[in-house]
Design an enzyme around this catalytic site. Structure first.
Site, PDB file in Angstrom:
ATOM      1  N   ALA A   1       0.501  -1.653  -0.329  1.00 13.05           N
ATOM      2  CA  ALA A   1       0.042   0.015  -0.108  1.00 13.05           C
ATOM      3  C   ALA A   1       0.683   1.173   0.123  1.00 13.05           C
ATOM      4  O   ALA A   1       0.162   2.548   0.218  1.00 13.05           O
ATOM      5  CB  ALA A   1      -1.149   0.482   1.000  1.00 13.05           C
ATOM      6  N   SER A   2       2.495   1.565  -0.255  1.00  9.83           N
ATOM      7  CA  SER A   2       2.745   2.678  -0.226  1.00  9.83           C
ATOM      8  C   SER A   2       2.098   2.952  -1.686  1.00  9.83           C
ATOM      9  O   SER A   2       2.693   4.395  -1.343  1.00  9.83           O
ATOM     10  CB  SER A   2       4.657   2.483  -0.314  1.00  9.83           C
ATOM     11  OG  SER A   2       4.586   1.582  -1.391  1.00  9.83           O
ATOM     12  N   ARG A   3       2.058   2.562  -2.593  1.00  8.04           N
ATOM     13  CA  ARG A   3       1.546   3.210  -4.008  1.00  8.04           C
ATOM     14  C   ARG A   3       0.335   3.470  -4.526  1.00  8.04           C
ATOM     15  O   ARG A   3       0.462   1.785  -4.031  1.00  8.04           O
ATOM     16  CB  ARG A   3       3.090   3.602  -4.627  1.00  8.04           C
ATOM     17  CG  ARG A   3       3.788   2.150  -5.093  1.00  8.04           C
ATOM     18  CD  ARG A   3       5.829   2.566  -5.870  1.00  8.04           C
ATOM     19  NE  ARG A   3       5.013   0.986  -6.046  1.00  8.04           N
ATOM     20  CZ  ARG A   3       5.726  -0.163  -7.191  1.00  8.04           C
ATOM     21  NH1 ARG A   3       4.481   0.507  -7.896  1.00  8.04           N
ATOM     22  NH2 ARG A   3       5.846  -0.919  -7.080  1.00  8.04           N
TER      23      ARG A   3
ATOM     24  N   ASP B   1       8.471  -8.719   3.665  1.00  9.42           N
ATOM     25  CA  ASP B   1       8.348  -9.376   2.269  1.00  9.42           C
ATOM     26  C   ASP B   1       6.876 -10.473   2.564  1.00  9.42           C
ATOM     27  O   ASP B   1       6.695 -11.156   3.305  1.00  9.42           O
ATOM     28  CB  ASP B   1       9.502 -10.229   2.320  1.00  9.42           C
ATOM     29  CG  ASP B   1       8.899 -10.999   0.922  1.00  9.42           C
ATOM     30  OD1 ASP B   1       8.264 -10.685   0.401  1.00  9.42           O
ATOM     31  OD2 ASP B   1       9.934 -12.155   0.482  1.00  9.42           O
ATOM     32  N   VAL B   2       5.961 -10.102   1.991  1.00  9.23           N
ATOM     33  CA  VAL B   2       4.268 -10.505   2.053  1.00  9.23           C
ATOM     34  C   VAL B   2       4.736 -12.211   1.400  1.00  9.23           C
ATOM     35  O   VAL B   2       4.372 -12.930   1.751  1.00  9.23           O
ATOM     36  CB  VAL B   2       3.742 -10.354   1.258  1.00  9.23           C
ATOM     37  CG1 VAL B   2       3.379  -8.693   1.377  1.00  9.23           C
ATOM     38  CG2 VAL B   2       4.108  -9.928  -0.383  1.00  9.23           C
TER      39      VAL B   2
ATOM     40  N   SER C   1      -8.041 -10.556 -11.065  1.00  9.79           N
ATOM     41  CA  SER C   1      -6.924  -9.993 -12.281  1.00  9.79           C
ATOM     42  C   SER C   1      -8.128 -10.247 -13.237  1.00  9.79           C
ATOM     43  O   SER C   1      -8.617 -11.602 -13.057  1.00  9.79           O
ATOM     44  CB  SER C   1      -5.603  -9.437 -12.559  1.00  9.79           C
ATOM     45  OG  SER C   1      -5.932  -8.899 -13.868  1.00  9.79           O
TER      46      SER C   1
ATOM     47  N   TYR D   1       1.520 -15.349 -13.288  1.00  9.31           N
ATOM     48  CA  TYR D   1       0.943 -13.677 -13.341  1.00  9.31           C
ATOM     49  C   TYR D   1      -0.475 -13.935 -12.597  1.00  9.31           C
ATOM     50  O   TYR D   1      -1.699 -13.942 -12.191  1.00  9.31           O
ATOM     51  CB  TYR D   1       0.147 -12.212 -14.359  1.00  9.31           C
ATOM     52  CG  TYR D   1       0.283 -11.710 -13.353  1.00  9.31           C
ATOM     53  CD1 TYR D   1       0.486 -10.591 -11.993  1.00  9.31           C
ATOM     54  CD2 TYR D   1      -1.930 -10.763 -13.630  1.00  9.31           C
ATOM     55  CE1 TYR D   1      -0.138  -9.557 -11.431  1.00  9.31           C
ATOM     56  CE2 TYR D   1      -1.477  -9.716 -13.387  1.00  9.31           C
ATOM     57  CZ  TYR D   1      -1.125  -9.156 -12.073  1.00  9.31           C
ATOM     58  OH  TYR D   1      -1.863  -7.873 -11.853  1.00  9.31           O
TER      59      TYR D   1
ATOM     60  N   ALA E   1      -1.898 -17.493 -13.193  1.00 10.41           N
ATOM     61  CA  ALA E   1      -2.280 -18.820 -12.741  1.00 10.41           C
ATOM     62  C   ALA E   1      -1.984 -18.344 -11.628  1.00 10.41           C
ATOM     63  O   ALA E   1      -3.340 -18.614 -10.729  1.00 10.41           O
ATOM     64  CB  ALA E   1      -1.171 -19.759 -12.801  1.00 10.41           C
TER      65      ALA E   1
ATOM     66  N   LYS F   1      -3.292 -15.323  -9.711  1.00 11.60           N
ATOM     67  CA  LYS F   1      -4.745 -14.651  -9.815  1.00 11.60           C
ATOM     68  C   LYS F   1      -6.534 -15.318 -10.258  1.00 11.60           C
ATOM     69  O   LYS F   1      -6.784 -15.557  -9.559  1.00 11.60           O
ATOM     70  CB  LYS F   1      -4.978 -13.422 -11.096  1.00 11.60           C
ATOM     71  CG  LYS F   1      -3.758 -11.748 -10.508  1.00 11.60           C
ATOM     72  CD  LYS F   1      -4.031 -11.440  -9.081  1.00 11.60           C
ATOM     73  CE  LYS F   1      -2.974 -10.925  -8.939  1.00 11.60           C
ATOM     74  NZ  LYS F   1      -3.219  -9.671  -7.837  1.00 11.60           N
TER      75      LYS F   1
ATOM     76  N   ILE G   1      -5.749  -0.561 -15.638  1.00  8.23           N
ATOM     77  CA  ILE G   1      -6.047   0.391 -14.579  1.00  8.23           C
ATOM     78  C   ILE G   1      -4.539   1.094 -14.623  1.00  8.23           C
ATOM     79  O   ILE G   1      -3.375   0.672 -15.017  1.00  8.23           O
ATOM     80  CB  ILE G   1      -5.863  -0.125 -13.208  1.00  8.23           C
ATOM     81  CG1 ILE G   1      -6.983  -1.181 -12.695  1.00  8.23           C
ATOM     82  CG2 ILE G   1      -6.354   1.055 -11.936  1.00  8.23           C
ATOM     83  CD1 ILE G   1      -8.497  -0.293 -12.764  1.00  8.23           C
TER      84      ILE G   1
END
Length: 244
Positions: free
Chosen positions: A14-16, A64-65, A143, A156, A158, A160, A189
């Site tokens: 959530a930093s950007r 790191d998530v 997505s 990506y 796979a 999502k 977006i």
């Protein structure tokens, strides 16, 4: 509403971009915000400043998530700092695009770990506190490519798509505990991820003839958190009509 009465939202990545927009929208609704970020200290601090200017408590957590233990430790810190977590937005994600025949195992694993496994790590870390308080809302950022696929994004797509199955299954398990789990499937977006794309050409294929804004996603997050109290297990497409 006093600080102690405010609901608390934890938004990853959530930093950007979309994550920041989600945090700001929730802050406008009176939520205190815990945000996670991977490496951009300046951006994270700026986001925290913008959130506190809205009159809420906000703090950034750097980890790191894709690291299970780091996620567990971060959630423990958030609970210590804020006392509870009402809403979790699993937004953090990366891309490592490339044609499948040339895709390395490292790029496959990096995207799966950050975009899919992180949702498991974060959700499993907050579930106990949500069950205890008999309330919770988890929102997973999927997505449109998780629905329709996309050449050059097998990893990506796979990840999502996995989030969609994860969302629906978790919603069935946790509904009786008054914990709602939904997913949002953004289309194109305007963010750093799309800045190098031919946006005019892309817009030609979108029924609304334009790319979306981060605020479009953020308002959907706020709706699911605040107003969609009888909605769970759903995938909300926010894509200008691209996938129908």
């Amino acid at each position: 509403m006093s600080e102690n009465e405010n609901k608390v939202a934890l938004v990853t990545g959530a930093s950007r971009g979309i994550g920041k927009a989600c945090a700001i929208e929730l802050a406008k609704a009176g939520y205190n915000l815990a945000i996670s970020y991977a490496g951009n200290d300046e951006a994270a601090n700026k986001t925290v400043s913008e959130l506190t200017e809205l009159g809420v408590k906000a703090k950034a957590y750097k980890y790191d998530v894709a690291d299970k233990e780091a996620c567990q430790k971060a959630v423990e810190e958030v609970l210590k700092d804020f006392g509870k977590i009402d809403v979790l937005v699993n937004n953090a994600g990366i891309t490592r695009d490339g044609l499948f025949l040339r895709m390395s195992a490292e790029n496959w694993e990096a995207v799966i770990n950050t975009n899919l496994n992180s949702a498991f790590y974060m959700s499993s870390s907050v579930i106990k506190t949500m069950i205890k308080q008999r309330y919770g809302c988890i929102i997973n950022m999927s997505s449109i490519v998780g629905i329709m696929g996309n050449a050059g994004q097998a990893n990506y797509s796979a990840a999502k798509a996995g989030l969609i199955g994860f969302t629906k299954s978790l919603a069935k398990e946790l509904g009786s505990r008054n914990i709602r789990v939904n997913a949002i499937a953004p289309g194109f977006i305007q963010t750093d991820m799309t800045k190098d794309l031919d946006t005019e050409k892309i817009a030609e294929h979108i029924p609304l003839k334009r790319l979306g804004q981060t605020e479009d996603i953020a308002k959907t997050v706020k709706f699911l958190a605040e107003d969609g109290l009888y909605i769970t297990g759903q995938v909300i497409g926010v894509d200008g009509g691209l996938v129908v």
